[in-house]
Design a protein around this motif. Structure first.
Motif, PDB file in Angstrom:
ATOM      1  N   GLN A 191       0.849  -1.181   0.000  1.00 52.26           N
ATOM      2  CA  GLN A 191       0.000   0.000   0.000  1.00 52.26           C
ATOM      3  C   GLN A 191       0.885   1.232   0.000  1.00 52.26           C
ATOM      4  N   PRO A 192       1.029   1.861  -1.162  1.00 50.94           N
ATOM      5  CA  PRO A 192       1.816   3.094  -1.233  1.00 50.94           C
ATOM      6  C   PRO A 192       1.114   4.210  -0.477  1.00 50.94           C
ATOM      7  N   PRO A 193       1.818   5.248  -0.096  1.00 53.12           N
ATOM      8  CA  PRO A 193       1.204   6.357   0.645  1.00 53.12           C
ATOM      9  C   PRO A 193       0.054   6.965  -0.128  1.00 53.12           C
ATOM     10  N   GLY A 194      -1.090   7.049   0.495  1.00 49.47           N
ATOM     11  CA  GLY A 194      -2.258   7.673  -0.110  1.00 49.47           C
ATOM     12  C   GLY A 194      -2.932   6.868  -1.204  1.00 49.47           C
ATOM     13  N   LYS A 195      -2.552   5.609  -1.356  1.00 47.54           N
ATOM     14  CA  LYS A 195      -3.126   4.799  -2.422  1.00 47.54           C
ATOM     15  C   LYS A 195      -3.765   3.529  -1.860  1.00 47.54           C
ATOM     16  N   GLU A 196      -4.453   2.813  -2.735  1.00 52.63           N
ATOM     17  CA  GLU A 196      -5.073   1.565  -2.345  1.00 52.63           C
ATOM     18  C   GLU A 196      -4.037   0.442  -2.260  1.00 52.63           C
ATOM     19  N   ARG A 197      -4.405  -0.584  -1.505  1.00 52.62           N
ATOM     20  CA  ARG A 197      -3.550  -1.754  -1.436  1.00 52.62           C
ATOM     21  C   ARG A 197      -3.526  -2.439  -2.796  1.00 52.62           C
TER      22      ARG A 197
END
Length: 120
Positions: free
Chosen positions: A38-44
């Motif tokens: 899960q990148p920062p601010g993004k979906e898994r």
């Protein structure tokens, strides 16, 4: 099945890390294992999966040729070797056990996540 992910850290672009997913429970050796991130601010998102025997693996396109998944059922551990890391690989990485697939719903058991940060 209880899962413990480890091995994350801070690395420069082009560097390497090896993540481990240690499991407890008798069903681990018969379970597929997936790594998600899960990148920062993004979906898994799905990264890679390995079937129960290690005979089948599936990688998302962005990590093919750079990441390698393996497992040692005698040690109840799955490894994710990550080479040629890029800043876009920065994320919290989760391991999960369940049915061989690419969807989070395919996996019933999840580890706590380990942070991987790649600096440019």
């Amino acid at each position: 099945v209880q899962l413990q992910a480890s091995g994350g850290g801070l690395v420069q672009a082009g560097g390497s890390l090896r993540l481990s997913c240690a499991a407890s429970g008798r069903t681990f050796s018969s379970s597929a294992v997936g790594w998600f991130r899960q990148p920062p601010g993004k979906e898994r998102e799905f990264v890679v999966a390995i079937n129960w025997s290690g005979g089948s693996t599936y990688y998302t396109d962005s990590v093919k040729g750079r990441f390698t998944i393996s497992r040692d059922n005698a040690k109840n551990t799955v490894y994710l070797q990550m080479n040629s890391l890029k800043p876009e690989d920065t994320a919290v990485y989760y391991c999960a056990a369940g049915v061989y697939g690419v969807r989070p719903v395919d996996y019933h058991y999840w580890g706590q996540g380990t942070q991987v940060t790649v600096s440019s």
